[in-house]
Scaffold this active site. Structure first.
Site, short mmCIF file in Angstrom:
data_model
loop_
_atom_site.label_atom_id
_atom_site.label_comp_id
_atom_site.label_asym_id
_atom_site.label_seq_id
_atom_site.Cartn_x
_atom_site.Cartn_y
_atom_site.Cartn_z
N ASP A 1 -11.47 2.00 -6.55
CA ASP A 1 -10.65 0.82 -6.86
C ASP A 1 -9.67 1.13 -7.99
OD1 ASP A 1 -9.76 -1.77 -6.63
OD2 ASP A 1 -11.31 -2.61 -7.91
N HIS B 1 -1.94 4.55 -4.08
CA HIS B 1 -2.78 5.05 -2.99
C HIS B 1 -2.52 6.55 -2.79
CE1 HIS B 1 -4.02 1.03 -2.30
NE2 HIS B 1 -2.90 0.62 -1.70
N SER C 1 -11.68 -1.50 3.49
CA SER C 1 -12.72 -2.50 3.77
C SER C 1 -12.22 -3.45 4.86
CB SER C 1 -13.04 -3.30 2.50
OG SER C 1 -11.99 -4.21 2.24
N GLU D 1 -12.10 -6.51 4.61
CA GLU D 1 -11.25 -7.50 3.94
C GLU D 1 -9.84 -6.96 3.70
OE1 GLU D 1 -14.40 -6.75 2.83
OE2 GLU D 1 -15.36 -8.62 3.48
N ASN D 2 -9.70 -5.64 3.63
CA ASN D 2 -8.37 -5.06 3.40
C ASN D 2 -7.38 -5.36 4.53
OD1 ASN D 2 -9.57 -2.02 1.74
ND2 ASN D 2 -8.91 -3.96 0.86
N ARG E 1 -4.53 -7.69 3.60
CA ARG E 1 -3.45 -7.32 2.66
C ARG E 1 -2.09 -7.44 3.37
NH1 ARG E 1 -5.18 -2.93 -1.82
NH2 ARG E 1 -7.08 -4.03 -2.40
N ARG F 1 -18.40 -5.25 -9.42
CA ARG F 1 -18.80 -5.91 -8.18
C ARG F 1 -19.20 -4.86 -7.15
NH1 ARG F 1 -14.08 -8.79 -9.24
NH2 ARG F 1 -12.75 -7.34 -8.11
#
Ligand code: FPP
Length: 257
Positions: A20, A37, A65, A67-68, A71, A194
């Site tokens: 991260d 990145h 992820s 969830e990515n 983006r 997290r």
């Protein structure tokens, strides 16, 4: 060169990393997030080399992820492009390490060109017997548990398993990479504390190392600091310190006999 304080016999067998801080690293320097990145790939390379040098058997990297996917579209496509570029250009070095590439996650959601690059890397490295390099792609810990439960329910319906006989070991056999041992050490960079839906089932007893460094800054020295931190821990797996020490002593007796 090996760090003099790292004990070669107590190197974690499986290291997992939440990489991260790429975006913040870039923004702090007035660059676009994607530059972070790109710089993060240098860290991937450095950490793989360090794992090979110290004899880490499995390295699992949280590269994208589930969830990515939410983006901005441009960032998602740049991440996919970088991944493809990485898999195509770095594969020679991965081969030199004798490493085998694997993935965990909902790979079917990847764009076709990324999927092809991933499958190519898996195929090319399939016979390697060195370190295992596991890329978590389109990965979510809850999604993994749901996918396992779905397959398990199907098997139960077919009468292949008896729900009454289900235990943790039998359940774990339905996860994405059931042959891998749980991570011994989970590193998270980027100054966050997290777990972010990573390997939820597998990290029940994993040691955590939280680094304030952004991922593009996390190189060999930072990795060595994480290993040293790990080697200072006492892993009790729910036992008392006394039980752990007794276990160590009886193991020593057995091996010196
Ligand atoms: C988190 O940084 C990182 C990612 C979402 C992706 C990690 C990808 C790489 C290191 C590059 C490509 C990977 C491989 C394996 C070739 P962030 O963008 O969430 O950072 P922020 O929290 O500072 O915004």
């Amino acid at each position: 060169m090996a760090h003099p304080e790292i004990h070669p016999d107590r190197v974690p067998r499986h290291v997992a990393i939440i990489m991260d801080g790429n975006g913040r690293w870039a923004v702090e320097r007035g660059l676009e997030r994607n530059a972070g990145h790109r710089e993060g790939i240098e860290s991937v390379r450095a950490v793989i080399r360090a794992c090979r040098d110290y004899g880490v058997e499995i390295l699992t990297l949280y590269a994208f992820s589930i969830e990515n996917w939410n983006r901005p579209r441009g960032e998602v496509s740049e991440l996919m492009r970088l991944l493809e570029e990485y898999l195509e250009t770095e594969i020679d070095e991965v081969m030199e390490h004798g490493a085998r590439v694997r993935t965990i996650g909902r790979i079917d959601r990847l764009p076709p060109s990324t999927r092809r690059a991933v499958e190519g890397a898996i195929r090319r490295t399939a016979d390697n017997t060195g370190m295992q390099l596991v890329f978590a792609l389109s990965y979510g810990g809850r999604a993994e548990i749901v996918d396992a439960a779905r397959r398990l329910a199907r098997d139960a319906e077919l009468g292949k398993i008896d729900p009454e006989g289900l235990d943790e070991k039998a359940f774990a056999a339905y996860l994405y990479a059931p042959d891998l041992p749980d991570p011994d050490l989970l590193i998270r960079t980027g100054a966050e504390q997290r777990v972010s839906n990573f390997l939820l089932w597998q990290i029940a007893y994993t040691e955590l190392h939280l680094s304030d460094r952004m991922w593009p800054e996390f190189r060999r020295a930072e990795f060595e600091a994480a290993i040293l931190d790990y080697q200072r821990r006492e892993r009790r797996f729910g036992l008392t310190s006394e039980q752990v020490r007794q276990g160590d002593r009886s193991r020593e007796k057995r091996t010196t006999r």
